[in-house]
Motif scaffolding. Structure first.
Motif, PDB file in Angstrom:
ATOM      1  N   PHE A  94       0.834  -1.196   0.000  1.00  0.00           N
ATOM      2  CA  PHE A  94       0.000   0.000   0.000  1.00  0.00           C
ATOM      3  C   PHE A  94       0.872   1.251   0.000  1.00  0.00           C
ATOM      4  CE2 PHE A  94      -2.768  -3.104   2.218  1.00  0.00           C
ATOM      5  CZ  PHE A  94      -3.906  -3.012   1.423  1.00  0.00           C
ATOM      6  N   LEU A  95       0.403   2.271  -0.706  1.00  0.00           N
ATOM      7  CA  LEU A  95       1.101   3.557  -0.699  1.00  0.00           C
ATOM      8  C   LEU A  95       0.050   4.655  -0.673  1.00  0.00           C
ATOM      9  CD1 LEU A  95       3.718   5.208  -0.916  1.00  0.00           C
ATOM     10  CD2 LEU A  95       3.569   4.978  -3.401  1.00  0.00           C
ATOM     11  N   ASP A  96       0.166   5.592   0.259  1.00  0.00           N
ATOM     12  CA  ASP A  96      -0.766   6.707   0.298  1.00  0.00           C
ATOM     13  C   ASP A  96      -0.434   7.719  -0.779  1.00  0.00           C
ATOM     14  OD1 ASP A  96      -2.181   5.576   2.302  1.00  0.00           O
ATOM     15  OD2 ASP A  96      -1.706   7.055   3.840  1.00  0.00           O
ATOM     16  N   ARG A  97      -1.451   8.403  -1.260  1.00  0.00           N
ATOM     17  CA  ARG A  97      -1.343   9.217  -2.463  1.00  0.00           C
ATOM     18  C   ARG A  97      -0.397  10.407  -2.354  1.00  0.00           C
ATOM     19  NH1 ARG A  97      -6.180   9.418   1.004  1.00  0.00           N
ATOM     20  NH2 ARG A  97      -6.597  11.603   1.446  1.00  0.00           N
ATOM     21  N   ASP A  98      -0.113  10.876  -1.138  1.00  0.00           N
ATOM     22  CA  ASP A  98       0.782  12.015  -0.994  1.00  0.00           C
ATOM     23  C   ASP A  98       2.181  11.617  -0.522  1.00  0.00           C
ATOM     24  OD1 ASP A  98      -0.264  11.222   1.392  1.00  0.00           O
ATOM     25  OD2 ASP A  98      -0.799  13.212   2.120  1.00  0.00           O
ATOM     26  N   ASP A  99       2.417  10.329  -0.347  1.00  0.00           N
ATOM     27  CA  ASP A  99       3.741   9.829   0.038  1.00  0.00           C
ATOM     28  C   ASP A  99       4.486   9.328  -1.197  1.00  0.00           C
ATOM     29  OD1 ASP A  99       2.995  10.378   2.624  1.00  0.00           O
ATOM     30  OD2 ASP A  99       2.557   8.297   3.151  1.00  0.00           O
ATOM     31  N   PHE A 100       5.732   8.921  -1.005  1.00  0.00           N
ATOM     32  CA  PHE A 100       6.489   8.298  -2.079  1.00  0.00           C
ATOM     33  C   PHE A 100       7.517   7.356  -1.461  1.00  0.00           C
ATOM     34  CE2 PHE A 100       8.386  12.349  -0.991  1.00  0.00           C
ATOM     35  CZ  PHE A 100       9.763  12.155  -1.014  1.00  0.00           C
ATOM     36  N   ILE A 101       8.116   6.507  -2.295  1.00  0.00           N
ATOM     37  CA  ILE A 101       9.034   5.492  -1.778  1.00  0.00           C
ATOM     38  C   ILE A 101      10.374   5.529  -2.509  1.00  0.00           C
ATOM     39  CG2 ILE A 101       7.300   3.905  -0.881  1.00  0.00           C
ATOM     40  CD1 ILE A 101       7.401   2.363  -3.496  1.00  0.00           C
ATOM     41  N   GLN A 171      -0.240   0.886   7.685  1.00  0.00           N
ATOM     42  CA  GLN A 171      -0.335  -0.183   6.694  1.00  0.00           C
ATOM     43  C   GLN A 171       0.581   0.020   5.507  1.00  0.00           C
ATOM     44  OE1 GLN A 171      -3.051   1.978   7.238  1.00  0.00           O
ATOM     45  NE2 GLN A 171      -2.421   3.185   5.476  1.00  0.00           N
ATOM     46  N   TRP A 172       1.165   1.212   5.354  1.00  0.00           N
ATOM     47  CA  TRP A 172       1.828   1.538   4.109  1.00  0.00           C
ATOM     48  C   TRP A 172       3.348   1.403   4.079  1.00  0.00           C
ATOM     49  CZ3 TRP A 172       4.367   5.230   6.533  1.00  0.00           C
ATOM     50  CH2 TRP A 172       3.692   6.133   7.367  1.00  0.00           C
ATOM     51  N   ASN A 173       3.999   0.972   5.096  1.00  0.00           N
ATOM     52  CA  ASN A 173       5.446   0.712   5.024  1.00  0.00           C
ATOM     53  C   ASN A 173       5.719  -0.791   5.028  1.00  0.00           C
ATOM     54  OD1 ASN A 173       4.678   0.269   7.723  1.00  0.00           O
ATOM     55  ND2 ASN A 173       6.729   0.748   8.475  1.00  0.00           N
ATOM     56  N   LYS A 174       4.741  -1.544   4.517  1.00  0.00           N
ATOM     57  CA  LYS A 174       4.808  -2.999   4.627  1.00  0.00           C
ATOM     58  C   LYS A 174       4.531  -3.695   3.294  1.00  0.00           C
ATOM     59  CE  LYS A 174       3.342  -2.757   9.437  1.00  0.00           C
ATOM     60  NZ  LYS A 174       3.361  -1.287   9.491  1.00  0.00           N
ATOM     61  N   LEU A 175       5.143  -4.855   3.136  1.00  0.00           N
ATOM     62  CA  LEU A 175       4.875  -5.743   2.011  1.00  0.00           C
ATOM     63  C   LEU A 175       4.252  -7.005   2.597  1.00  0.00           C
ATOM     64  CD1 LEU A 175       5.247  -6.261  -1.072  1.00  0.00           C
ATOM     65  CD2 LEU A 175       7.398  -7.405  -0.488  1.00  0.00           C
ATOM     66  N   TYR A 176       3.093  -7.379   2.073  1.00  0.00           N
ATOM     67  CA  TYR A 176       2.329  -8.488   2.641  1.00  0.00           C
ATOM     68  C   TYR A 176       2.170  -9.632   1.638  1.00  0.00           C
ATOM     69  CZ  TYR A 176       0.381  -4.415   5.227  1.00  0.00           C
ATOM     70  OH  TYR A 176       0.190  -3.254   5.932  1.00  0.00           O
ATOM     71  N   LYS A 177       2.149 -10.847   2.143  1.00  0.00           N
ATOM     72  CA  LYS A 177       1.641 -11.937   1.327  1.00  0.00           C
ATOM     73  C   LYS A 177       0.154 -11.695   1.132  1.00  0.00           C
ATOM     74  CE  LYS A 177       4.697 -15.869   2.341  1.00  0.00           C
ATOM     75  NZ  LYS A 177       4.746 -17.227   2.931  1.00  0.00           N
ATOM     76  N   ARG A 178      -0.306 -11.859  -0.076  1.00  0.00           N
ATOM     77  CA  ARG A 178      -1.705 -11.544  -0.387  1.00  0.00           C
ATOM     78  C   ARG A 178      -2.691 -12.340   0.467  1.00  0.00           C
ATOM     79  NH1 ARG A 178      -4.664 -12.817  -6.143  1.00  0.00           N
ATOM     80  NH2 ARG A 178      -6.653 -11.807  -5.710  1.00  0.00           N
ATOM     81  N   GLU A 179      -2.320 -13.576   0.798  1.00  0.00           N
ATOM     82  CA  GLU A 179      -3.237 -14.452   1.534  1.00  0.00           C
ATOM     83  C   GLU A 179      -3.602 -13.911   2.916  1.00  0.00           C
ATOM     84  OE1 GLU A 179       0.143 -17.714   2.781  1.00  0.00           O
ATOM     85  OE2 GLU A 179      -0.151 -17.032   0.728  1.00  0.00           O
ATOM     86  N   LEU A 180      -2.789 -12.984   3.441  1.00  0.00           N
ATOM     87  CA  LEU A 180      -3.093 -12.396   4.741  1.00  0.00           C
ATOM     88  C   LEU A 180      -4.400 -11.610   4.709  1.00  0.00           C
ATOM     89  CD1 LEU A 180       0.456 -11.082   5.783  1.00  0.00           C
ATOM     90  CD2 LEU A 180      -0.683 -13.161   6.585  1.00  0.00           C
ATOM     91  N   PHE A 181      -4.796 -11.143   3.516  1.00  0.00           N
ATOM     92  CA  PHE A 181      -6.012 -10.347   3.373  1.00  0.00           C
ATOM     93  C   PHE A 181      -7.205 -11.162   2.868  1.00  0.00           C
ATOM     94  CE2 PHE A 181      -2.829  -6.997   3.441  1.00  0.00           C
ATOM     95  CZ  PHE A 181      -3.454  -6.023   4.206  1.00  0.00           C
TER      96      PHE A 181
END
Length: 342
Positions: A94-101, A171-181
């Motif tokens: 997830f990435l919020d619209r006003d942030d960047f990575i 929630q946005w500084n994380k990488l998740y396995k899709r199955e968690l959701f």
């Protein structure tokens, strides 16, 4: 694992978009230009009234990895849920619209997640101002950094309830396995929506990878949702804490149930310093305070420990030190910030 196999993994990047035409290009470009290329970039235009929707469409025409969903405004939770329903990647970011990575964010986090056989990876956060310039360490909590390593659930919560609350719960500084959701979605109409979900995610993880680099740039905007710390909506976090405490209690983890209730009490104490005296605010505040006190009594019935019993009694009598300590802490930070501006 062989590098070629890692690069075959599709990562779905979900970006909710609402009236951020000023910041949106930097946000999207930071994803498009990732060193990791196997991406599905999902832009959810949540009923924007500015040019954000047009910007999304423009990017979809120049990058085939970008998909745009236009919907009526329903808030961040609804937008993220729409992205989750659409996503087909094996991993979710997830990435919020006003942030960047950072340009190596996905590459670094995915590689470490797979290498350590983890279910989720998290990285540190760099605070930036409205122009995107890095900000100095602001306080004890927002200056916290995790070290490289792998956590158990217990280590995650230990860090979360000490100084790592922000790094752990967003929630946005994380990488998740899709199955968690698979059976998890964000609650509609709530702020602090991440607080409602994080325990549902972490409680499915056997291993959590920590990346010490500050790969996520968190923009501080004066008009953002989180800028009004004393709005009535901020009390949503108490509902989230109660849900989390009950989940811990159901699993027999009384220690974490107590820690969660103490976090709720600390927030209620802090909130009372500057809350609006409008009737609807007061009504909700005292209703939630009563609810937390009832939860404390239920936990004490299951296991009475002297320290928790004492803390609850002090709270009921209004003699906990958190409120005056928080007031002093804020005053010191205000003086420090003014001196830095000169």
């Amino acid at each position: 694992m062989h590098q070629k196999m890692i690069y075959s993994k599709l990562v779905s990047v979900i970006i909710p978009v609402y009236n951020v035409e000023k910041y949106l290009p930097q946000c999207i470009d930071s994803v498009r230009n990732q060193t990791y290329k196997n991406l599905e970039i999902i832009l959810i235009n949540d009923g924007s009234s500015d040019k954000s929707g047009e910007i999304c469409e423009k990017y979809s025409k120049i990058d085939s990895r970008i998909y745009v969903i236009h919907k009526e405004n329903g808030g961040l939770s609804d937008a993220r849920n729409a992205g989750l329903d659409y996503a087909s990647g094996e991993y979710i970011f997830f990435l919020d619209r006003d942030d960047f990575i950072d340009l190596k964010t996905i590459d670094c986090m995915l590689h470490y997640l797979i290498k350590t056989k983890s279910d989720m990876a998290l990285c540190n956060i760099q605070y930036v101002d409205e122009t995107g310039q890095m900000m100095p360490k602001q306080d004890l909590f927002r200056g916290f950094h995790v070290k490289d390593g792998v956590w158990t659930q217990s280590q995650f919560w230990d860090c979360c309830y000490k100084r790592g609350h922000i790094v752990c719960t967003v929630q946005w500084n994380k990488l998740y396995k899709r199955e968690l959701f698979k059976n998890v979605r964000y609650p509609s109409g709530k702020v602090r929506e991440d607080e409602f979900v994080i325990h549902q995610i972490v409680n499915q993880c056997s291993r959590i990878a920590c990346v010490s680099e500050s790969l996520h740039y968190y923009r501080q905007r004066s008009k953002s949702i989180m800028s009004n710390a004393y709005s009535i909506e901020q009390l949503d976090i108490i509902e989230a804490y109660v849900q989390r405490e009950r989940a811990f209690l159901k699993n027999g983890n009384i220690k974490l149930a107590k820690k969660t209730l103490m976090r709720a009490i600390i927030f209620l104490e802090w909130f009372s310093i500057g809350m609006d005296q409008e009737q609807k605010v007061l009504k909700r505040y005292y209703c939630l305070k009563k609810r937390v006190c009832c939860e404390c009594k239920d936990v004490l019935k299951k296991k009475k420990t002297p320290l928790f019993w004492l803390e609850v009694q002090m709270y009921l009598k209004g003699i906990l030190p958190y409120k005056p300590l928080r007031t002093v802490y804020w005053k010191i930070n205000q003086i420090k910030n003014k001196s830095q501006e000169k």
